[in-house]
Design a protein around this motif. Sequence first.
Motif, short mmCIF file in Angstrom:
data_model
loop_
_atom_site.label_atom_id
_atom_site.label_comp_id
_atom_site.label_asym_id
_atom_site.label_seq_id
_atom_site.Cartn_x
_atom_site.Cartn_y
_atom_site.Cartn_z
N GLY A 1 1.05 -1.23 -0.08
CA GLY A 1 0.15 0.02 0.07
C GLY A 1 1.09 1.22 -0.03
O GLY A 1 2.02 1.21 -0.70
N SER A 2 0.62 2.11 0.85
CA SER A 2 1.26 3.57 1.03
C SER A 2 2.76 3.16 1.32
O SER A 2 3.49 4.01 1.24
N GLY A 3 2.96 2.05 2.10
CA GLY A 3 4.16 1.57 2.65
C GLY A 3 5.32 1.55 1.66
O GLY A 3 6.31 1.77 1.70
N PHE A 4 4.69 1.18 0.44
CA PHE A 4 5.64 0.78 -0.74
C PHE A 4 6.32 2.35 -1.31
O PHE A 4 7.40 2.14 -1.85
N LEU A 5 5.60 3.31 -0.92
CA LEU A 5 6.12 4.54 -1.61
C LEU A 5 7.43 4.94 -0.98
O LEU A 5 8.06 5.91 -1.65
N SER A 6 7.88 4.26 0.20
CA SER A 6 9.13 4.52 0.75
C SER A 6 10.41 4.00 0.12
O SER A 6 11.64 4.32 0.54
N ASP A 7 10.08 3.01 -0.94
CA ASP A 7 11.22 2.52 -1.42
C ASP A 7 11.13 2.65 -2.87
O ASP A 7 10.80 1.75 -3.77
N ILE B 1 0.37 10.49 -2.06
CA ILE B 1 1.48 11.17 -2.71
C ILE B 1 3.03 11.28 -1.95
O ILE B 1 4.04 11.95 -2.23
N GLY B 2 3.10 10.51 -1.00
CA GLY B 2 4.19 10.25 -0.31
C GLY B 2 4.14 9.59 1.07
O GLY B 2 3.03 9.08 1.52
N ILE B 3 5.16 9.62 2.07
CA ILE B 3 4.92 9.07 3.33
C ILE B 3 4.71 10.12 4.31
O ILE B 3 4.09 10.15 5.31
N TYR B 4 5.74 11.23 4.19
CA TYR B 4 5.54 12.20 5.36
C TYR B 4 5.62 13.62 4.81
O TYR B 4 4.74 14.46 5.26
N ASP B 5 5.98 13.71 3.46
CA ASP B 5 6.04 15.35 3.16
C ASP B 5 5.43 15.06 1.50
O ASP B 5 5.67 14.42 0.73
N GLU C 1 9.29 13.11 -7.10
CA GLU C 1 10.06 11.81 -7.48
C GLU C 1 8.93 10.71 -7.88
O GLU C 1 9.14 10.06 -8.83
N LEU C 2 8.01 10.66 -7.32
CA LEU C 2 6.93 9.26 -7.50
C LEU C 2 6.50 9.55 -9.02
O LEU C 2 6.30 8.59 -9.51
N ILE C 3 6.09 10.83 -9.30
CA ILE C 3 5.38 11.20 -10.59
C ILE C 3 6.47 10.79 -11.51
O ILE C 3 6.14 10.28 -12.86
N SER C 4 7.77 10.93 -11.37
CA SER C 4 8.66 10.70 -12.44
C SER C 4 8.66 9.17 -12.59
O SER C 4 9.07 8.62 -13.73
N VAL C 5 8.62 8.45 -11.56
CA VAL C 5 8.76 7.19 -11.84
C VAL C 5 7.40 6.49 -12.33
O VAL C 5 7.46 5.59 -13.39
N PRO D 1 3.22 2.81 -18.92
CA PRO D 1 1.96 2.91 -19.64
C PRO D 1 0.79 2.97 -18.56
O PRO D 1 0.01 1.97 -18.65
N VAL D 2 0.85 3.56 -17.46
CA VAL D 2 -0.29 3.48 -16.47
C VAL D 2 -1.73 3.84 -17.13
O VAL D 2 -1.86 4.98 -17.84
N LYS D 3 -2.71 3.06 -17.14
CA LYS D 3 -4.02 3.40 -17.81
C LYS D 3 -4.38 4.54 -17.04
O LYS D 3 -5.27 5.21 -17.82
N GLU D 4 -4.43 4.84 -15.84
CA GLU D 4 -4.89 5.92 -15.18
C GLU D 4 -4.40 5.85 -13.80
O GLU D 4 -4.39 4.85 -13.05
N LEU D 5 -3.71 7.26 -13.73
CA LEU D 5 -3.34 7.21 -11.94
C LEU D 5 -4.22 8.06 -11.41
O LEU D 5 -4.55 9.34 -11.43
N ILE D 6 -4.60 7.31 -10.19
CA ILE D 6 -5.84 7.79 -9.32
C ILE D 6 -4.92 8.26 -8.13
O ILE D 6 -4.12 7.65 -7.32
N ILE D 7 -4.79 9.59 -7.71
CA ILE D 7 -4.34 10.49 -6.88
C ILE D 7 -5.19 10.71 -5.62
O ILE D 7 -5.94 11.37 -5.72
N HIS D 8 -4.76 10.21 -4.65
CA HIS D 8 -5.51 10.77 -3.37
C HIS D 8 -4.26 11.46 -2.56
O HIS D 8 -3.28 11.01 -2.12
#
Length: 319
Positions: free
Chosen positions: A117-123, A148-152, A158-162, A167-174
Amino acid sequence: MNKEKPVESGKVKYYLAPMEGITGHIFRKAIHDHFGEGIDKYYSPFLVVHEKIAISNKELKDVLPRNNEGMRLVPQILTNDAEGFIRTADYLTKLSYDEVNLNLGCPSKTVAGKGRGSGFLSDITGLDGFLYRIFEGCKCSISIKTRIGIYDPEEFKELISVYNKYPVKELIIHPRVRYEYYKGCPHRDIFFKYMEQSLNPVCYNGDVFSEKDIDELTAGTGNRPGAVMIGRGMLKDPSLIRRLSGGKKYTKDEIKAFLNRLISDYKYELGGDKQVLMKLKELWGYLGQSYQGKEKVLKQLLKCTTLQELKILQEQMIG
Ligand SMILES: Cc1cc2nc3c(=O)[nH]c(=O)nc-3n(C[C@H](O)[C@H](O)[C@H](O)COP(=O)(O)O)c2cc1C
């Protein structure tokens, strides 16, 4: 499997958010039949990856096409194991799904604490490798639901550049970070700042409860999200997406019919009155917020111990 409907240009698409324990197939089908007008897609609560089986019986029941007839459902997968993701996605493809969703948003300790889940965003390096493998190995489209991140909130840069590498079908951003859980206001400024940079189609998710919220997200001439996913707003007012699509708020008869349908379908599915009572009380925790002046009755309803009592108090709430 229902194909994705073409959408008139300029029209925002609306999706029902996945909510574990609430928006299972019984709830989705009731919403679809009673208040489905304007809902373009439904997302299943997360399925986990299993070692020895493709999917559990409970999960299978939730995504079986015959339990989701007439709607476009996107099953969601929660894992940080690429081979497990591919295995589960392949199984879902065989069930006729052409899109699966990756959960990179769940903030709970039991999930995020294990790097999912969001824990994966730290790696970021691990996430990049995982995405490379699943986009190479899956036969179906993959959409992503992310925080959008873990803390900040600026971690999103950086995440959006990854995400832009795939070819993400849709990026759902919370637009909240993991440690904000569902508290405070979503960072809409960060959402708009980075949606401009997304090479993939973007969907907004978070705290949409009214026409005003939609106007703020979609008005103006700048880059605007093509889709909005709504969760708690649809529990507070199940006709919210219908309203946002130009329809009316639910009538007393409509909400009664919807709740009776849920009671009867949950009874068939779960058997015991106690479990049905818990499901309805959980829903009333949200629905009750839109009944001003009925706080006392709501309190009684949320404390009641039998389904019979709940039915009586429900009538009093609706009036
Ligand atoms: C009880 C509950 C269960 C949730 N379960 C999931 C889930 O299974 N998968 C997921 O991606 N998000 C899950 N979420 C997050 C929602 O999909 C959504 O992102 C969040 O509620 C914010 O949107 P909203 O303000 O429109 O409700 C859950 C949220 C709640 C409150």
